[in-house]
Design a protein around this motif. Structure first.
Motif, PDB file in Angstrom:
ATOM      1  N   THR A 131      21.621   4.183  -3.100  1.00 12.38           N
ATOM      2  CA  THR A 131      21.312   3.142  -4.190  1.00 12.38           C
ATOM      3  C   THR A 131      21.076   1.700  -3.986  1.00 12.38           C
ATOM      4  O   THR A 131      22.410   0.718  -4.301  1.00 12.38           O
ATOM      5  N   VAL A 132      20.330   1.084  -4.020  1.00 13.13           N
ATOM      6  CA  VAL A 132      20.730  -0.576  -4.464  1.00 13.13           C
ATOM      7  C   VAL A 132      20.256  -1.264  -6.096  1.00 13.13           C
ATOM      8  O   VAL A 132      19.049  -0.586  -6.166  1.00 13.13           O
ATOM      9  N   VAL A 133      20.929  -1.632  -6.648  1.00 13.52           N
ATOM     10  CA  VAL A 133      20.707  -1.816  -7.616  1.00 13.52           C
ATOM     11  C   VAL A 133      20.414  -4.064  -7.521  1.00 13.52           C
ATOM     12  O   VAL A 133      21.321  -4.247  -7.396  1.00 13.52           O
ATOM     13  N   ASN A 134      18.918  -4.444  -8.040  1.00 19.62           N
ATOM     14  CA  ASN A 134      19.466  -5.815  -7.936  1.00 19.62           C
ATOM     15  C   ASN A 134      18.767  -5.740  -9.415  1.00 19.62           C
ATOM     16  O   ASN A 134      17.739  -6.072 -10.255  1.00 19.62           O
ATOM     17  N   THR A 135      19.670  -6.833 -10.484  1.00 18.72           N
ATOM     18  CA  THR A 135      19.975  -6.845 -11.605  1.00 18.72           C
ATOM     19  C   THR A 135      18.579  -8.313 -11.966  1.00 18.72           C
ATOM     20  O   THR A 135      18.055  -7.464 -12.934  1.00 18.72           O
ATOM     21  N   HIS A 136      18.265  -8.778 -10.817  1.00 17.24           N
ATOM     22  CA  HIS A 136      17.213  -9.582 -10.743  1.00 17.24           C
ATOM     23  C   HIS A 136      17.616  -9.655  -9.544  1.00 17.24           C
ATOM     24  O   HIS A 136      17.789  -9.844  -9.437  1.00 17.24           O
ATOM     25  N   LEU A 137      15.505 -10.668 -10.007  1.00 15.02           N
ATOM     26  CA  LEU A 137      15.095 -11.070  -7.896  1.00 15.02           C
ATOM     27  C   LEU A 137      15.512 -12.634  -7.567  1.00 15.02           C
ATOM     28  O   LEU A 137      14.641 -12.872  -7.211  1.00 15.02           O
ATOM     29  N   HIS A 138      16.922 -13.540  -8.344  1.00 13.63           N
ATOM     30  CA  HIS A 138      17.424 -14.070  -7.672  1.00 13.63           C
ATOM     31  C   HIS A 138      17.920 -14.381  -6.671  1.00 13.63           C
ATOM     32  O   HIS A 138      18.388 -13.131  -6.108  1.00 13.63           O
ATOM     33  N   VAL A 139      17.883 -15.282  -5.837  1.00 16.33           N
ATOM     34  CA  VAL A 139      18.027 -15.735  -4.705  1.00 16.33           C
ATOM     35  C   VAL A 139      19.790 -15.581  -4.028  1.00 16.33           C
ATOM     36  O   VAL A 139      19.715 -14.824  -2.945  1.00 16.33           O
ATOM     37  N   ASP A 140      20.635 -15.008  -5.175  1.00 16.66           N
ATOM     38  CA  ASP A 140      21.874 -14.506  -4.745  1.00 16.66           C
ATOM     39  C   ASP A 140      22.262 -13.070  -5.785  1.00 16.66           C
ATOM     40  O   ASP A 140      23.116 -12.868  -5.527  1.00 16.66           O
ATOM     41  N   HIS A 141      21.167 -12.343  -5.709  1.00 20.50           N
ATOM     42  CA  HIS A 141      21.445 -11.267  -5.822  1.00 20.50           C
ATOM     43  C   HIS A 141      20.377 -10.307  -5.090  1.00 20.50           C
ATOM     44  O   HIS A 141      20.960  -8.984  -5.754  1.00 20.50           O
ATOM     45  N   VAL A 142      19.872 -10.990  -3.884  1.00 16.79           N
ATOM     46  CA  VAL A 142      18.891  -9.584  -3.569  1.00 16.79           C
ATOM     47  C   VAL A 142      18.441 -10.075  -1.283  1.00 16.79           C
ATOM     48  O   VAL A 142      18.224  -8.901  -0.897  1.00 16.79           O
ATOM     49  N   GLY A 143      19.150 -11.413  -1.421  1.00 17.93           N
ATOM     50  CA  GLY A 143      19.929 -11.006  -0.045  1.00 17.93           C
ATOM     51  C   GLY A 143      20.515 -10.327   1.166  1.00 17.93           C
ATOM     52  O   GLY A 143      19.456 -10.423   1.837  1.00 17.93           O
ATOM     53  N   TRP A 144      21.099  -9.445   0.740  1.00 19.18           N
ATOM     54  CA  TRP A 144      21.685  -8.625   1.684  1.00 19.18           C
ATOM     55  C   TRP A 144      21.000  -6.820   1.932  1.00 19.18           C
ATOM     56  O   TRP A 144      21.072  -6.462   1.936  1.00 19.18           O
ATOM     57  N   ASN A 145      19.863  -7.300   0.707  1.00 22.17           N
ATOM     58  CA  ASN A 145      18.710  -6.392   0.848  1.00 22.17           C
ATOM     59  C   ASN A 145      17.574  -5.931   1.772  1.00 22.17           C
ATOM     60  O   ASN A 145      17.503  -4.729   2.480  1.00 22.17           O
ATOM     61  N   THR A 146      18.209  -7.182   3.414  1.00 21.41           N
ATOM     62  CA  THR A 146      17.860  -6.980   4.767  1.00 21.41           C
ATOM     63  C   THR A 146      18.214  -7.910   5.354  1.00 21.41           C
ATOM     64  O   THR A 146      19.663  -8.159   5.052  1.00 21.41           O
ATOM     65  N   LYS A 147      17.911  -8.080   6.353  1.00 26.65           N
ATOM     66  CA  LYS A 147      18.596  -7.801   7.764  1.00 26.65           C
ATOM     67  C   LYS A 147      18.174  -8.375   8.599  1.00 26.65           C
ATOM     68  O   LYS A 147      17.261  -8.368   8.652  1.00 26.65           O
ATOM     69  N   GLY A 148      17.776  -9.500   9.560  1.00 21.93           N
ATOM     70  CA  GLY A 148      17.358 -10.154  10.216  1.00 21.93           C
ATOM     71  C   GLY A 148      17.608  -9.563  11.793  1.00 21.93           C
ATOM     72  O   GLY A 148      18.363  -9.014  12.290  1.00 21.93           O
ATOM     73  N   LEU A 149      16.061  -8.988  12.914  1.00 18.67           N
ATOM     74  CA  LEU A 149      16.289  -7.929  13.852  1.00 18.67           C
ATOM     75  C   LEU A 149      14.723  -9.214  14.289  1.00 18.67           C
ATOM     76  O   LEU A 149      14.511  -9.822  14.142  1.00 18.67           O
ATOM     77  N   ALA A 150      15.312  -8.501  15.865  1.00 16.45           N
ATOM     78  CA  ALA A 150      14.012  -9.556  16.629  1.00 16.45           C
ATOM     79  C   ALA A 150      12.829  -9.898  16.116  1.00 16.45           C
ATOM     80  O   ALA A 150      11.969 -10.378  16.274  1.00 16.45           O
ATOM     81  N   GLY A 151      12.547  -8.213  15.325  1.00 20.73           N
ATOM     82  CA  GLY A 151      11.129  -8.024  15.004  1.00 20.73           C
ATOM     83  C   GLY A 151      10.918  -8.299  13.485  1.00 20.73           C
ATOM     84  O   GLY A 151       9.623  -8.442  12.911  1.00 20.73           O
TER      85      GLY A 151
END
Length: 300
Positions: free
Chosen positions: A116-136
């Motif tokens: 489980t990932v909890v984002n207490t709110h959707l500001h920049v410093d609370h959601v960034g590592w929801n994702t990671k960058g790949l070539a696609g």
């Protein structure tokens, strides 16, 4: 092996792990909490400095950190930071490069084991590592997790509301690289009012900082805690709970939520865990003269 940026607290059957990416002076104290009188900082300087206030520059000291909770067989990541290599023009987080993956590894956590990932709110410093960058493009960092997001924030910051009615270009960028990929992967769970994760963990709406800002309550045996996200940026707001930060979209609403959450924390002896405290990351609060006083700090 843990290091100084990976710390742990145990509450009943729940383990809480703190992952600290950065600590330091962030912005002028009077700008961060504009309604707090300067004398509040000065009067409490002996304990605010240096962990929460850089007295010489009069800047609030804060931390960029993520919390991980192990509960009932689950691994829950709370507010996973800024993320690396993001387009954030005009922000201190523009092209940020931190070592969040290294901190996870140091804590013995594999991204695939996160439930489980909890984002207490959707500001920049609370959601960034929801994702990671790949070539696609951007993909979920935690491929086996449900991502719990406040529905009100998803609506406000998402394309249905025109990325917060077009207020900031950064809102669109944040949503596109850190939120939209979670929706595309079918991992987003939007919730309103309250959401129970397991027998120890419950999310509860606490609007004001953002339309959907929330807190996460922990209860295990006789131990209790509450992750308050950005309802409290500085300990000064525990002493002056009517004072919201400059980052709150609805300062009056945030103050109402803050007082309600802190009153319950004082009544139930909940450990208060804000998102950005430097130094000790958690503190007890007590009711005092119509406001609150700080109790014991807990190192984490």
């Amino acid at each position: 092996m843990d290091n100084e940026n990976v710390q742990r607290i145990t509450l009943g059957d729940v383990e809480i792990i703190r992952l600290v990416e950065w600590r330091g002076a962030f912005m002028p104290a009077g700008e961060l909490v504009p309604d707090a009188p300067p004398e509040v900082w000065q009067r409490n300087a002996d304990w605010l400095a240096p962990d929460h206030w850089e007295r010489e520059s009069d800047r609030a000291a804060m931390a960029l950190q993520t919390w991980v909770v192990r509960s009932a067989g689950r691994t829950v990541v709370i507010d996973p930071g800024v993320g690396n290599g993001r387009e954030r023009p005009g922000s201190p987080f523009h092209h940020w490069q931190g070592d969040f993956p290294g901190l996870l590894a140091a804590a013995g956590i594999e991204p695939e084991e996160v439930d489980t990932v909890v984002n207490t709110h959707l500001h920049v410093d609370h959601v960034g590592w929801n994702t990671k960058g790949l070539a696609g493009g951007w993909v979920p960092t935690f491929p086996n997790a449900r991502y719990l997001m406040p529905a009100a924030d998803d609506h406000y910051y998402g394309p249905d509301n025109g990325y917060a009615k077009g207020l900031r270009e950064s809102d669109r960028l944040i949503y596109q690289d850190s939120i939209a990929p979670i929706h595309r992967a079918g991992l987003a769970v939007l919730w309103d009012e309250a959401y129970r994760i397991d027998e120890h963990l419950t999310l509860e709406a606490a609007p004001g900082h953002t339309p959907g800002s929330s807190v996460l309550r922990v209860r295990s045996g006789g131990d209790r805690a509450v992750f308050v996200g950005d309802l409290v940026h500085s300990p000064v707001q525990l002493l002056a709970p009517s004072c919201s930060s400059c980052l709150c979209l609805d300062p009056a609403g945030a103050a109402t939520s803050r007082r309600r959450i802190l009153e319950r924390a004082a009544e139930l002896n909940e450990l208060v865990i804000p998102a950005h405290f430097g130094g000790a990351g958690a503190v007890e609060v007590r009711s005092a003269g119509g406001g609150f006083a700080l109790g014991a700090w807990r190192e984490a």
